[in-house]
Design a protein around this motif. Sequence first.
Motif, PDB file in Angstrom:
ATOM      1  N   ILE A 169      46.433  59.110  42.075  1.00 12.85           N
ATOM      2  CA  ILE A 169      46.127  58.542  40.757  1.00 12.85           C
ATOM      3  C   ILE A 169      45.358  57.234  40.921  1.00 12.85           C
ATOM      4  CG2 ILE A 169      47.138  57.517  38.672  1.00 12.85           C
ATOM      5  CD1 ILE A 169      47.344  60.504  38.657  1.00 12.85           C
ATOM      6  N   LYS A 217      50.302  61.724  31.516  1.00 16.54           N
ATOM      7  CA  LYS A 217      49.670  62.511  32.571  1.00 16.54           C
ATOM      8  C   LYS A 217      49.987  63.989  32.344  1.00 16.54           C
ATOM      9  CE  LYS A 217      50.608  58.941  36.091  1.00 16.54           C
ATOM     10  NZ  LYS A 217      51.376  58.684  37.326  1.00 16.54           N
ATOM     11  N   PRO A 218      49.092  64.906  32.751  1.00 18.92           N
ATOM     12  CA  PRO A 218      47.775  64.634  33.337  1.00 18.92           C
ATOM     13  C   PRO A 218      46.782  64.231  32.249  1.00 18.92           C
ATOM     14  CG  PRO A 218      48.116  66.981  33.109  1.00 18.92           C
ATOM     15  CD  PRO A 218      49.406  66.340  32.712  1.00 18.92           C
ATOM     16  N   PHE A 219      45.863  63.326  32.584  1.00 21.13           N
ATOM     17  CA  PHE A 219      44.904  62.855  31.592  1.00 21.13           C
ATOM     18  C   PHE A 219      43.489  63.194  32.021  1.00 21.13           C
ATOM     19  CE2 PHE A 219      46.204  59.332  34.397  1.00 21.13           C
ATOM     20  CZ  PHE A 219      45.003  59.094  35.061  1.00 21.13           C
ATOM     21  N   ASP A 279      52.021  52.826  35.764  1.00 18.19           N
ATOM     22  CA  ASP A 279      52.929  53.951  35.603  1.00 18.19           C
ATOM     23  C   ASP A 279      54.266  53.416  35.083  1.00 18.19           C
ATOM     24  OD1 ASP A 279      53.801  56.553  35.717  1.00 18.19           O
ATOM     25  OD2 ASP A 279      54.338  56.491  37.825  1.00 18.19           O
ATOM     26  N   MET A 338      51.093  54.606  31.554  1.00 14.21           N
ATOM     27  CA  MET A 338      50.878  56.030  31.833  1.00 14.21           C
ATOM     28  C   MET A 338      52.107  56.600  32.540  1.00 14.21           C
ATOM     29  SD  MET A 338      48.091  55.854  34.920  1.00 14.21           S
ATOM     30  CE  MET A 338      48.346  54.799  36.349  1.00 14.21           C
ATOM     31  N   THR A 339      52.389  57.865  32.248  1.00 12.92           N
ATOM     32  CA  THR A 339      53.546  58.496  32.867  1.00 12.92           C
ATOM     33  C   THR A 339      53.428  60.000  32.796  1.00 12.92           C
ATOM     34  OG1 THR A 339      55.947  58.756  32.828  1.00 12.92           O
ATOM     35  CG2 THR A 339      54.875  58.414  30.718  1.00 12.92           C
ATOM     36  N   ALA A 340      53.981  60.669  33.811  1.00 10.40           N
ATOM     37  CA  ALA A 340      54.057  62.135  33.799  1.00 10.40           C
ATOM     38  C   ALA A 340      55.310  62.593  33.081  1.00 10.40           C
ATOM     39  CB  ALA A 340      54.049  62.676  35.225  1.00 10.40           C
ATOM     40  N   ASP A 349      50.445  52.176  40.457  1.00 13.74           N
ATOM     41  CA  ASP A 349      51.065  53.506  40.476  1.00 13.74           C
ATOM     42  C   ASP A 349      51.460  53.819  41.916  1.00 13.74           C
ATOM     43  OD1 ASP A 349      51.587  56.347  40.334  1.00 13.74           O
ATOM     44  OD2 ASP A 349      50.471  56.373  38.462  1.00 13.74           O
TER      45      ASP A 349
END
Length: 479
Positions: free
Chosen positions: A17, A106-108, A56, A83-85, A12
């Motif tokens: 993160i 995200k957020p997680f 990410d 994972m990604t925002a 990431d």
Amino acid sequence: MSTNKGHVWVIDDDRSIRWVLEKALEQSSVEVTTFDRADSALRQLVRQAPDVLITDIRMPGTDGLELLKQVTELYPNLPVIIMTAHSDLESAVASYQGGAFEYLPKPFDVDEAVSLVQRALTHAEEKKAQAEGIQHPASQTQQHTEIIGEAPAMQEVFRAIGRLSHSTITVLINGESGTGKELVAQALHQHSPRKQQPFIALNMAAIPRDLIESELFGHEKGAFTGATAQRQGRFEQANGGTLFLDEIGDMPAETQTRLLRVLADGEFYRVGGHTAVKVDVRIIAATHQDLEKLVEAGSFREDLFHRLNVIRVHLPSLKERREDIPRLAEHFLQEAAQELNTETKLLKQETTDYICRLDWPGNVRQLQNTCRWLTVMASGREILVEDLPPELLSKTPNRIASDWEASLKYWAEQALMRGESNLLEKAVPAFESIMIHAALKHTGGRKRDAAELLGWGRNTLTRKLKELGINSDQDEDEE
């Protein structure tokens, strides 16, 4: 190797993160290696591979989906967590179709992330034990489906669509009217092996009861008065593809019986026909009703319910996903401007805050219609609160006053999405200031009474007034 140990790579470009995941995983006895670029990880992958890889999606250089594609080619059994925002349907589907183990928006919650990694480590162990080299297909370009949703409840919907993308299994969608059930059905079709075949939709509640069987199964010439020619029904039109049956709870009992036979045998007779017609159709059904209660009441066949209720997808109401309202409104205003060939209206921030507190009983459809109304009726380009339809203005004050917790939740979620931190440093003083002002106003400025209403001592209130810079010239008589 035990299930709570292993080697995990975290990729990431966000240093915070990487740090959070590294510390949390190390506390669970997991070895962690971090990378700020996918390209660095790819160079290392040629020499060695981790047990689990977390990446990410959006990063400088090679993005997460391209990394996922290359990882699955090199190590088909390596679990990859995306994972990604920037949570959206296309990312979720592309992640699953690219072979991702799981999709983490995200957020997680850190504990949930650690639990997910441990699940992936267990999965990796099982794959090693089986020694099977099953390759997942690479991500394919998909037809765009306009479903907007960053709320956790919508992420569950996206996950379901992603998990079902290789399947043609029967799906039951439940949700309130106006939540977008047909859009989800279209997405399930467009991201399925049947995407090149027809998608046919039929709303049970919109068809007269005496025409439903003809609509579904077609009819032969002369089958009834007005049947001047043979007509294909929706099942034949959807052959090879998907048939979406909306408001399935409104289907008459006799039609339920015929539908059950089609699902069981894959064939039916047109109205007035004597030759069986064979079809291969995937059924996606939807309802806003509680089918279990309809079954208990005897108005819906239990055997048909079990046939349809193979996989269930719940679509949240708009008030369960308030954080999506600003993006949805912006999209619908742009859509309405294009339809009406006019400039796109913009919501003032106070208007956005206002509509995010509404209940929206008509859900996304009501918001869409409101945006069309505003595009026509709002006088200026910027939409003020007073520009909203009267029915929204008349209901809101009580709603806002009684729902401060939802308002605070919305503020916190929006602040986190903007990347803000130290939220309590901003929120607690603001909250205390509001409570103090309200108590002093109620007591006419008498501090002793205000402190009692707040549950503080007089000295605590005096200290808070000084800390928060609140002027209280009016004071009570200290007897």
